[in-house]
Every structure is written in C-alpha cells, then in structure tokens.
Design a protein around this motif. Structure first.
Motif, PDB file in Angstrom:
ATOM      1  N   MET B 580       0.840  -1.196   0.000  1.00  0.00           N
ATOM      2  CA  MET B 580       0.000   0.000   0.000  1.00  0.00           C
ATOM      3  C   MET B 580       0.879   1.252   0.000  1.00  0.00           C
ATOM      4  O   MET B 580       0.587   2.237  -0.693  1.00  0.00           O
ATOM      5  N   ARG B 586      -2.118   4.209  -5.699  1.00  0.00           N
ATOM      6  CA  ARG B 586      -2.966   4.039  -4.521  1.00  0.00           C
ATOM      7  C   ARG B 586      -4.194   3.164  -4.769  1.00  0.00           C
ATOM      8  O   ARG B 586      -5.321   3.538  -4.449  1.00  0.00           O
ATOM      9  N   SER B 589      -5.533  -1.437  -0.760  1.00  0.00           N
ATOM     10  CA  SER B 589      -6.007  -1.024   0.565  1.00  0.00           C
ATOM     11  C   SER B 589      -6.460  -2.227   1.385  1.00  0.00           C
ATOM     12  O   SER B 589      -6.660  -3.318   0.857  1.00  0.00           O
ATOM     13  N   SER B 594      -6.204   1.993   5.202  1.00  0.00           N
ATOM     14  CA  SER B 594      -6.079   2.304   3.784  1.00  0.00           C
ATOM     15  C   SER B 594      -5.526   3.699   3.604  1.00  0.00           C
ATOM     16  O   SER B 594      -5.346   4.446   4.583  1.00  0.00           O
TER      17      SER B 594
END
Lengths: 429, 750, 207
Positions: B580, B586, B589, B594
């Motif tokens: 992550m 991005r 998560s 997250s």
C-alpha cells in the motif's frame, strides 16, 4: 473474579516470562484454550528487565509489545497474575491444579491513572529494579506492565497509606479487603516455564559481592545501562556515583564450578560481550572493558558478534578465571588478581567496576514441584515421565532468549499433543 | 453488512474531564465528525460504560465506533468489540499526559484533543470491519522436506497432533546424517556417555505412521499456491511426478558437511588418515565399540581432533566465518569412542574455545576423566607423509610451537546449509533473463538446480537467506518469523545446530506449520499481526503494472499474472501494508487500514492560519515500537509539543507518499516519520518497511522543492520502543526547528 | 623434536600423564584441569613459581617429564589450600604439588639445594633419629646448611630471636645434648621402615 472455565482440553502454562508467554500464545494461536499463570504482578519476566538483547542490540520490550498485542487479541488465553501453583495431581490428560492467588489490592477497574501513587508515602525497594532503587508502595511495575494495573505493596495494608490510596482512586479500583484466594482447575497438560534466577553472587567469596559496593551482577548492570533504570542509563558505580569507565567482566561467576553451579550457563559469555558494547555506547573510545574468561562460548552465528567485539579497541580479553578481588580503599577501585593462562602472565589490574557474569539457576530451585516432575542434577526440569507435564525455556536448561522461545514453541506443541490425544481417546469411546 | 451507523464515546475519566472541555469534544464529534450518536461517560472502561456501548451496538445497530479516551494500547479488555469497526482517539497518553499542567496550556490542550476526536471520527468513517480473507483455503496437510532427524521429528510431531504429513526425502532411505552416526551426544542425565541415536525407532515410527506419507528418492519439483492451498509437485527418481496438496511446509533440508578437500593444509583430502567427523562416525560404525581402525585396517593408537577446522575464520573467504556449535561436543563424544574401546589410545582434542554449554560441561568432564587430553592450541599444518600424521600447532597455554604424532587426524569441520537458491544472487539473473540475456537465462536454469522448494513465487524459488546462507529468522523473540508465510525452516538449514536443538526446532516448526494451516483456514493473519482478519485488496483497473508491490513485498506474497498485474495471495500476506505504501496510484487497501483511513485523518485536522504561531506537525509512528514509545512517554509524563498530531501506522513501509504531500498541502508545517531501526541489525518486524520508507523519503526532497518547501519539513527517525524520553526530546527539537524555519506557506490554500 | 626433556616420550601422548597417575599422590586428578588458572592466581607465593600449578598440569599432559620433575615450582607450595578451595574442578592441587615434589625427590630429579627440599630433608633426619623433633638442632642445622661461615652469620643474625625464645622458655639450650626422645625409639624406627617399605612397594620406579 470471574469464573475460569477449564477442562482436560485446557493447557496450563506456569510462568509469564518470555518462554511462558510464547508457549501460551503459540498454543492459543493454534486454537487451544490456555491459562497462563504468573507469580509476579506483571508479565514479562526477566527479559523485561534487560536493556538490550544480543546480538542485535535490540530491545526486549519490542518483542514484549508484540507478544502483548497478540495476547490482547486472543480470546483463547486467560492470564492470572500474582498466582502460584501450589499442587498438581492426577496424570497426563487429567490434572487437577491448585492455584493460590495473592491479593493485588487493585482490581481491573484500575486505569493506571496513577492518582494512588501520589498519595502513598511509604517507599519500598523496587523489585523490578533488583532493589537498586525505591518506589512508592503503590506502583505500576514498569512502563510495559501487563496487566496495566497498579499494585499495592502488602506492607501498607492496614496503614493510612492504604486508606489514602483508596480515597484517591476515583474508579473504585482499590479493594483493601482482597484476600488470598485458592482455586482448583482441571487441565489436560502443564507447561513449566518457570525460568531462571541468578546464582547468589555473595556465595563466590573471593569476589566479595557482599563486601565491595563496586562489585555488581550482570543483571544489575542491565538496569544501570537502561535509560529507564535507577541511574537513567548512566554507568555510575554504586560506591560513589562516579562514572565507571574501566569495567571488568568476570565470566563463569558461579558457573562451570563444582563449588557452585556445575553446568555452564550458556548466556553469560554473550551477555558480557553485549555489555562491553554498553560501555562503548556510553563512552566511545574513552571506555574500557576487560573480559576475564575460560572459554568464550559464542555459538553459531553469535560468533559474528564475538568477532566484532574482538575488533573493538576498547575491549580486552584475558583467558583467566580471576582468583581474587581486593579493594583499593582510597579510590574505591577494585584490584583483580590472577594469571593469564595463555602463556602465564600474572596480573593485578585495577578497575572502576566489576561485573560478575552470574550463572543461571532454575527459578524452581527451592520451590516444591509436583513429585512426578523429573529434574536434572542442577534442578532444571525435564518434565514428567508420562509427558503430560512439559518444561519450556530456561526452566528446562540454561538458554538464551532465542533458544528459550524455540523451546517454548516446541513445548506448546507437546502440550497440544497431550490434549489432542486425550480428546482422540475420548472420541474413540 | 448492515448500513453504517457511527457513534462516538467520550470519556471524562482519568482527569480528562478536569483538563478538557468534554462538551466541546462532543460537539465536534457531532458537528464535524458527523457521528450519529455521541455519548459521554465519566468512566467509560468500567462495566457500566462498556455496557452502554454494547447496548448501542445491539439495540441501536451501531456499526462504527470511535472511542475517545485512552490509548489504543490501554484497556483493550474493556474495549473489545470485535463485531464493529473501531477507532481510538488518544486523549490521555496522547494529550493530557504530555502537556504541561496549568491553565496557560488549556487552549493548546483542547485544540489537540479536538483534533484527535476529529481524526478518530474521520478514520472510522473510512473503515470497514474486516471480514476475513474470502479466499481462505482449508488444506491442513503438512509437507516436510527432508528426512533427517529434523524432518522425521517434525513429521512425527505434526502427525501425533492429528495432522496428515507428506515427507519428501531425496535419498533412498530416511535418517540423514543421524543415521550415519554410531552414537549421539547425551541429551539427558547423566551426561557422561555417548548414547544410542534412537534413529531406527524414529524411522520406524515415521514409516509406519498412518498419517504420514513418505516419498523416498524424491524432490520437490514445484511449489505453488499459498498457506492452506499449496500445490506440490513431487518428482521421483523414476521420473514420475505426483501432485500433493498441502497447507504448510517445514523445510528441513539440513546441511552438507564442509568439504575437507578445502583444508589441504590440515591434510584434508590428502590422506585417508585425515577424516572429518562424518568419516570418523563411519569408522566407529564399523568398529562397533571395539578399537577403531583406519581405512587401511590398522588399529588406531593415537588420534588428534582439530576443532574449528575451516570454521570461525573470516580471514579466509573459503572458510566458514561462523561456529557450527555442535562440533566440540561431537569431538568429545568421538574421543570417547576411542577411550571406551581402549583407554590407552592417545586422544588429544585441540581447541581454541571449548564450547559445551549447559550440561555439556558434565560431558566434557567425563571425557577428561576418561583421559582425553584437551589442549588449547591452533593447528597450522598436518603432515600426512608418514604412517603417522604430524600435527603442527601453537600451544596457547604453554606458549610454544609443538608437534603431535597421530595415526588419525579428525577435522571438526562445519555445517553448510542446504538452503537452496540465494535470492540475492537469483534476482539479478531474473532481471538479466527478462531483458533477453541468453547467459542470464542459462545461469538461472543452472542455479535453480540447487533449489529445495522450487517455489513459483515472483521473488524467487526458495526462502530468503539471512546470513551465511542459512534460512534463519532475524528475530530474537521470534525464531520462526519466516519471510515466506507458511514455510518454516527447521534444523541445520536454519542455523547450525546439534541433534538436540534440531529436535526442539523441528517440534517448534511443526507447531508453526499447524498454526499456519489453522490461520489460513479462517483467513486470519500470521504473526506479528496475528488474528488480523483484514487483507489487501487491489483495484486492478487503476493498476499501472509498475511491479513495485510485487518486488517490495517483504514476504513474497504478490505474484504477477501474464499481463503483469499483481496477484495477491492473501494467506501469504502478513498485513504490513508495504504494498500500500509502495503503490504510486494508490489502488491497494485494507478494509480497516487504507490510504483513506489515514488520509482522512490528516485532512480532518483543523489548520490554524499562518499567523497563528501554532504550527501543526504530523507524526506517522510505527505501531510496533514508536507509537508505544509515545504512549509510554505519556505514561511517564514527558512533556512534548502540543502542536503534533500522531497517527499510528502498521509499519513505516505502509506510508504512502500521498499522505505526506496531502499533509503539506493542507498546511502541516512538518512531518515526522518514526520507524524502526533498519540496516544490518534491522528491528522492523516487516523486514524492510522502515528501510523502504527511508528510501522513499529520500526521494521526497524534489517534491518539497516543487512545492517551494524546505527539505526539513519532512524528517525520518529511527525510534526504539524504549525511547520514551528521547521521543519527547525529538519532538521538541523538531518543533523548535519548525519554529526556526517558520510556518508553512501552504496554509490557507486548501 | 630433539628436546631432551621428552626423550623416550612422545609429546602430548599419555606416557607421562600415566606415570604421574600411577606414582603421584592424587595424580589421577591432573587430567581434570580445564586451564582456568584460578590456582595460579590464588597462590600467595605465586610470584615465586616458575610454572603455575595449572601450567604444570598442562606440561604433564604435554609429556614434559624432565622439565616438570626438575622444576622447583611445586616445592614452593606452602599448603595454604587457597587453590583447592577455589578450584572449580575440585582438584586437590596442594596434594598433587606435594606428590609431584615427593616423586621428583624419589627419582633424584628434584633440584639440588632447593631450600624447601633441604628443610624437608633436615627435618626428616632430625625427626627419625629420636622420634621427636629437636628444634634447637633443627635450627642450627638449617643455619649451617650452606657451610660453617654462613652458619655463623645466620646464627648471629638470629641471635635476638634465639635469646628471646630462651627467655620465654620456648627453647631449651640443653637440647643440644641429645634432648627428648620418644618412649619407644626402636619401635618408632621399625614403624617408619615398614611405612617406607609399603610406600616403595606401591610405586614402581619407571624412569
């Protein structure tokens, strides 16, 4: 207290040090029901009182934190502190154990807010600092203490100190009427992880631990080196508070000795090598460490650490069992007498401070163990003949932390085997 | 899951109510935090307080709770609500305990508490209650690779606990080195005499066990899958390949004896009168307690054991730098073979440090009592010309050069692990092969021949080696912390060891394997986040196939498919979040952790303007060491700046640089990242997390310059768990520095 | 190796160790030493020793027969028992030292003129004559052991002490004329002869 449910599928782990915590957690994370009992008021055992571990120079509390988190997250595990095992009867797969729970005088309402400690006047030698400093008689054992609850020292019960503490607590967490409790449980297997204790240094007469302030044990030295210890991490010697820069480490203090402990305690060489690095950490090139040894036992890749220390210009090695320590009255220094046996060199060397690398003795020595537990000639526990009681960690042999956790993990499986077989037999019926 | 219903609980106990305006906090939770329910309690962790929460969960269908009270590390027994998602706003250890007493600090104290409540509410809204890995797999069989004493012990240990075992041994019989021993070093009292190895019984038990399947003359041709669903191709010598499904693996591939031909100066390989310890066992097995004879049939009347032969030697790169641990005791045992058969045999052990810890001391004394002569000395040469060898050495006690005549010389050589492919050497070959180098491809094929597990993992075919070629763990407290989840190295492949330790190690590894299959079967994480039910999910449509996650995952959990998209093997994952942190777009998560759960907290902080003289400093602290240190700083009332806002992260490796840029963009004046020690003695529980973070942050300077910010505005620190006082000092120093360079010019732009 | 020390002996082989085990009081303990050196450091006369006890044990194991037996080191032992008290292996070091000295003496290898040995010889001679130690004669014999001139010097040097002892009645000058005897002198001598015989039969002369 809430009722504890235990059956012959439950594993009892005795001792909440690194080995006991490991055995309990490993078994619990396999899905087994575990009860962990600890005599002291916090888990962590002796490792919680060490400054750093060899060979990584990392902090024992780092592993303790992870273990505590595992433990908080696990519902298969019950923890009883201030609890001792008074008897174990029965056999493999079907034991009845009696537990004696001493009063903490603080219940689980405690939020560790610390208000009680503010009003208690009496001070007691701090058991979590090997009595090197004093603490209020209402105290949290240490910053990582678990359970995170204060303890009232029994000596203030019935005194105004205790009443004041109770009055100061807003959470009804202080219960001065707590009594010793005895409970009986059924368990299937018992893991003995009772650990070790340092050999009584005063018994080594020529080293004068009881006569010279500046002769200390390796465990006390850990506390001195620890920033949370009694000197705030400064290597100050007890007699005059002077910085100790020229330090002698005496190996086999009690170990490998027919007059004391006949076994080799394994960890002491590495512990002293580690401690020479505390001296370096404190003083750099200005510090000086001398290790007096018979054989340096830095086994397997720990040899790398030994090599590193050998290359350290501030560390000297002398192959010699020190014969005698004498006090230099004027300076408070100590003069070590002996002979370097590599070639025969007689020495009388002055040091600021002497650290005795004291040997490991089973903590269970002097404690009445169940009759069917087999111990060796030094008192280390081998287990019961029917394998229903298993030894783990330093209770079974002088082991370092790495090997103790290895041993504890193995012990956890052996305990699981006992309860598995018990259930398999019952199913077969 | 039911619709999200949020609630915040604000405690006024432990002095919180005295030092903070609880009503204001409640208002913030309601208005800014948008919590559906907000309740105050004077003692939230007592049964009554807990019951209020419990009632809300049951009757009000609350699904997400924020507890604003003490640290997330405190009162975990009371605040134990596994059925809901939970955040903790740390008002006690994080606010009132670290800010100086007195009214003059009321304002900053309240601001800090307000922010923590905002952050707790912001976090919870982005969290989901982890449901456990849906791809969990239920295979609970255990593969043991290697049929020596370690493998046999591990197999039997697992089988006796009710688990099925597949044992693969490359030779035509079980037993390994131990089967070639005459006797073993005693492991029980009295520690006086060599003992029976017990191996015949062990082999018999394993061979006849109903839950153990043994493959002889076989190797592992391929391992694919993950804990709970490993697929193993077992290749037999005959050429046939069998497929076995297992849930976990114990790698007990053992060691090879260091090649004595590499010790010509000590006569190695030059004469049959110079043997290694295995050679001596062979002679002893032949002699069977009668006087030992050399290969030429001559009865041996004098023998010298040379310890540390080719070991503990860093100067010579061909030799082993480490100590193999068992060799002193083994030589002592072997010296006893001679003395027990004929006390008149001249038996000398040349050692530099005699290493027989524990009860080994008794065994050492027993050998001395039998007349074995121990001499501290260093052998420099063995002349093998005559009938008797001449051992030339420096006698370190008598401080002179000396020579001993010996009809047989035994070299105590070390253990060389059969650890398979060294991934450090492997990965460059992969890169070369991928770029089309024929040589690279060939070398790769060649190298793979020594592989033990032939994992089809993205990161290479074997378990990473730690040091000196051993598949060891780096951790003192956690010897079974492996870098490949569900695969546990045990015995001499993990670390040099003797039979006793190998037995312990095998039993421990069997437990870990059992634990791994049990965890996998319910989709639960292994140590150190044991019990964690969250797992990484990836939004593939956003993925740019950059491969950072597959390369950087410390546990080799992520493979690549044909299109080079990442394939997550959840049960290999340890939930550190390094992927992550690595992901530039991005898309990775966890349900409860997250980019958004942290990002939302950062954005929730109320930002005073440029002229307020109240800077804001973000702390991202590793939850394993730095965050507890901050907590304990509070417990010990070390005062630090009220301008910091701390967020615990799973590992500094999980820190995505977007958090940093978001923080700076939103007006934070500085960011402190606190992680574990990295480098050789790394303390990061996810191996490379803090190192990676450090590396990533070294690249952030450009970004800062682009933003027109000073590079000091982002700083990384190594913080140990014991740094309670130091962490306060670091914060105060950093706050002073920020004061010096001035407030961020970014404020007010958000 | 042409070290005369080890003629007929193979270095680091058992020969000399076995000889010591067979002939020296408590000689079987020599092999148990682990070379820690605590004995060497504990000896109050340590400075006077050419070889420390632990080194002597190593020399025995290395087969340095002549060097050990001709050494005056073990003659330095004053039986303070510090070493025995501290030895982690519980070796009866004091006894072994005396045993070695005694054995060297029997073999005629002990160093000539070594004071401890001379004292021992004179004391023995003095004692066996009458069955009782004659302190005066023993003292005089000691003074004159290195010749007449040195004897006079020694005697004059000790004059004060002697007169003091006489005044305090701790020394009887009349002892010079024979002095005390034990009741059954010939019986005593027979006993000594028998003891000698037993001793000799026990220990075979090797060299």
């Amino acid at each position: 207290m809430t009722a504890i449910i235990a059956t012959n599928q439950t594993i009892l782990v005795v001792g909440g040090g690194i080995s006991g915590m490991t055995a309990a957690l490993e078994a619990a994370e396999c899905g087994k029901q575990v009860i962990l009992v600890e005599r002291n008021s916090s888990l962590g055992g002796r490792t919680a009182l060490l400054y750093r571990y060899f060979p990584k120079m990392c902090h024992p509390t780092c592993g303790l934190e992870i273990n505590l988190r595992r433990l908080k997250a696990n519902r298969n595990l019950r923890i009883l502190t201030q609890t001792e095992v008074t008897s174990v009867t029965g056999q493999r797969g079907d034991y009845t154990v009696s537990l004696k729970i001493s009063p903490r005088y603080v219940n689980s309402n405690c939020t560790a807010c610390g208000e009680c400690a503010k009003v208690v006047k009496k001070e007691i030698p701090n058991p979590y600092e090997y009595n090197l400093s004093r603490t209020r008689a209402a105290y949290l054992p240490h910053a990582m203490a678990y359970p995170q609850h204060y303890v009232l020292d029994p000596s203030i019960i019935g005194t105004p100190d205790a009443d004041n503490a109770k009055a100061a607590c807003k959470y009804n967490a202080i219960d001065l009427d707590m009594q010793v409790e005895t409970i009986e449980l059924k368990v299937g297997a018992v893991v003995w992880a009772t650990g070790w204790k340092p050999y009584e240094a005063a018994k080594i007469q020529p080293y004068g631990y009881d006569r010279f302030d500046n002769v200390i044990t390796s465990l006390e030295f850990e506390r001195y080196a620890d920033p949370h210890g009694p000197t705030g991490g400064k290597l100050l010697r007890p007699s005059d508070g002077k910085e100790a820069k020229n330090i002698a480490f005496i190996q086999c203090a009690g170990s490998r000795d027919q007059n004391h402990l006949h076994h080799c305690s394994r960890i002491c060489c590495m512990a002293s090598l580690k401690q020479t690095q505390y001296v370096r950490e404190a003083y750099g090139e200005q510090g000086k460490s001398t290790v007096y040894y018979i054989d340096i036992r830095s086994i397997d890749r720990l040899e790398d650490f030994y090599r590193k220390v050998q290359q350290d210009s501030t560390v000297n090695f002398v192959k010699s069992k020190v014969a005698q320590i004498k006090l230099d009255e004027k300076t408070g220094d100590l003069i070590l007498h002996g002979v370097d046996t590599e070639g025969y060199h007689r020495y009388a060397t002055q040091h600021d401070l002497v650290v005795l690398a004291v040997g490991m003795e089973p903590e269970s020595n002097g404690i009445k163990l169940p009759a069917d537990l087999i111990t060796d000639s030094s008192g280390f526990i081998e287990g019961s003949a029917d394998l229903g009681q298993i030894a783990a960690g330093a209770a079974s042999s002088p082991l370092d932390v790495n090997r103790a956790t290895q041993s504890a993990t193995a012990a956890a499986l052996r305990a699981i085997q006992v309860v598995y077989k018990t259930s398999a037999i019952e199913e077969a019926r | 899951m039911a619709e999200m219903k949020t609630a915040a609980y604000i405690c006024s106990g432990c002095g919180l109510g005295d030092q903070l305006d609880i009503a204001q906090l409640s208002k913030i939770a309601q208005k800014e935090g948008k919590m559906a329910l907000v309740r105050n309690h004077e003692f939230l962790c007592n049964p009554e307080g807990v019951q209020i929460i419990r009632d809300d969960i049951e009757k009000e269908a609350v699904t997400h709770i924020c507890i604003a009270a003490c640290s997330r590390r405190a009162k975990t027994e009371a605040f134990n609500f596994p059925e809901v998602a939970m955040s903790r706003a740390n008002l006690r250890e994080g606010v009132i305990w670290i800010i100086a007493q007195g009214n003059e600090h009321d304002e900053v104290r309240q601001e800090m508490a307000n922010d923590y409540v905002r952050m707790g509410c912001a976090e919870i809204k982005k969290m989901k209650l982890p449901q456990g890995n849906p791809n969990h797999a239920n295979n609970k069989r255990i593969l043991v690779v290697g049929g020596g004493v370690t493998g046999l012990t591990a197999a039997l240990a697992a089988a006796e606990t009710g688990y099925e075992v597949v044992l693969v041994e490359k030779n035509n019989q079980l037993g390994g080195w131990a089967a070639k021993m005459w006797k073993r070093v005693p492991f029980k009292q009295p520690y006086a005499e060599p003992q029976e190895t017990g191996l015949v019984e062990l082999v018999a038990k394993v061979s006849s066990h109903s839950r153990i399947t043994v493959y002889l003359n076989s190797t592992v041709a391929e391992t694919s899958g993950a804990p709970g669903r490993f697929n193993i191709k077992v290749a037999q010598e005959s050429g046939s390949v069998t497929t076995e499904e297992v849930g976990a693996i114990v790698q007990a591939s053992g060691f090879s004896s260091y090649d004595i031909n590499k010790l010509p100066e000590l006569g190695g390989g030059k004469s049959t009168n110079v043997v290694d310890q295995a050679g001596l066992e062979a002679l002893a097995c032949k002699a069977m307690d009668t006087p030992l004879k050399r290969a030429d049939g001559k009865e041996i009347k004098s023998v010298v054991f040379i310890q540390c032969a080719g070991q503990r030697n860093e100067a010579n790169p061909d030799h082993l730098p480490y100590c193999s641990g068992h060799c002193c005791a083994t030589s002592v045992k072997q010296a006893m073979y001679f003395k027990n058969a004929n006390p008149d045999v001249n038996t000398v052990v040349l050692y530099t440090d005699l290493r027989m810890p524990g009860m080994g001391e008794d065994f050492y004394r027993s050998a001395q009592d039998k007349g074995v002569i121990f001499t501290k000395g260093k052998a420099s040469r063995v002349d093998t010309a005559g009938d008797a060898c001449k051992v030339v050495f420096r006698d370190l006690i008598l401080d002179e050069d000396a020579v001993i005549d010996a009809e047989l010389v035994v070299l105590a050589t070390g253990q060389v692990p059969n650890a398979g492919v060294d991934l450090e050497a492997w990965n460059p070959l992969v890169t070369a092969a991928e770029s089309g180098s024929e040589e690279g491809k060939q070398k790769k094929v060649e190298m793979q021949k020594i592989s033990v597990l032939n994992l089809n993992y993205r990161q290479g075919p074997d378990v990473p080696q730690l040091k000196h070629g051993f598949n060891d763990s780096h951790f003192i407290c956690f010897p079974y912390e492996t870098r490949r989840t569900g695969i546990y190295a045990a015995g001499s492949v993990r670390r040099p060891m003797d039979m006793l330790q190998a037995t312990e190690d095998a039993t421990g590894a069997a437990l870990k394997a059992i634990q791994a299959v049990e965890n996998a079967s319910i989709g639960r994480a292994a140590h150190p986040r044991s019990g964690d039910l969250s797992f990484p999910s990836v939004r593939l449509e956003g993925c740019t196939q950059c491969k950072r996650c597959t390369v950087e995952c410390p546990f080799g959990a992520i493979d690549e498919d044909e299109k080079r998209f990442p394939v997550f093997n959840e049960s290999r994952c340890r939930r550190c979040g390094t992927c992550m942190g690595a992901c530039p777009v991005r898309v990775i998560s966890f349900e409860n952790y997250s980019v958004d759960t942290v990002g939302n907290q950062i954005k929730a902080v109320d930002m005073p303007d440029e002229f307020s003289e109240r800077p804001r400093i973000l702390i991202l602290a590793c939850e394993n060491d730095a965050y507890p240190a901050l907590d304990m700083a509070g417990l010990q009332h070390h005062v630090y700046s009220a301008f910091v806002r701390a967020i615990p992260v799973r590992c500094l490796g999980s820190v995505n640089t977007i958090w940093i840029t978001d923080a700076l963009n939103s007006g934070f004046d500085g960011v402190m990242m606190m992680g574990c020690k990295h480098g050789e003695n790394y303390q990061c529980h996810f191996v490379k997390g803090s190192e990676l973070a450090n590396y990533r942050m070294s690249k952030i300077d450009d970004t800062l310059k682009q933003l027109g910010l000073e590079t000091e505005r982002v700083a990384t620190y190594e913080v140990a768990i014991t740094d309670n006082a130091r962490v306060a000092k670091l914060i105060n120093e950093y706050a002073a520095k920020i004061n010096e360079i001035g407030m961020s010019p970014m404020k007010g732009f958000n | 190796m042409t070290n005369p020390n080890q003629q007929g002996y193979t270095p680091y082989h058992n020969n000399f160790l076995k000889e010591v085990e067979q002939n020296v009081e408590d000689g079987t303990w020599v092999k148990m030493c682990m070379q820690c050196g605590v004995c060497a450091g504990s000896c109050p006369l340590g400075n006077a020793w050419e070889h420390t006890p632990q080194k002597i044990f190593m020399m025995i194991r290395a087969g340095k027969r002549e060097e050990v037996l001709k050494s005056d080191s073990m003659w330095m032992c004053t039986s303070c028992y510090n070493c025995i008290a501290r030895c982690p292996r519980k070796l009866p070091i004091t006894h072994i030292m005396h045993g070695l000295a005694h054995y060297a003496h029997r073999l005629g290898l002990a160093p000539k003129g070594q004071p401890t040995r001379e004292i021992a010889k004179l004391f023995w001679k003095n004692l066996v004559k009458t069955g009782r130690a004659n302190e005066l004669k023993f003292s005089l014999a000691m003074y004159f052991k290195d010749g007449f001139k040195q004897g006079i010097k020694n005697a004059l040097g000790m004059q004060k002490v002697g007169i003091g002892l006489i005044k305090a009645k701790r020394l009887n000058p009349m002892e010079i004329f024979g002095g005390h005897k034990c009741k059954d002198k010939s019986g005593f001598q027979k006993m000594i002869a028998k003891a000698q015989e037993i001793e000799n039969s026990k220990k075979t002369h090797i060299a």
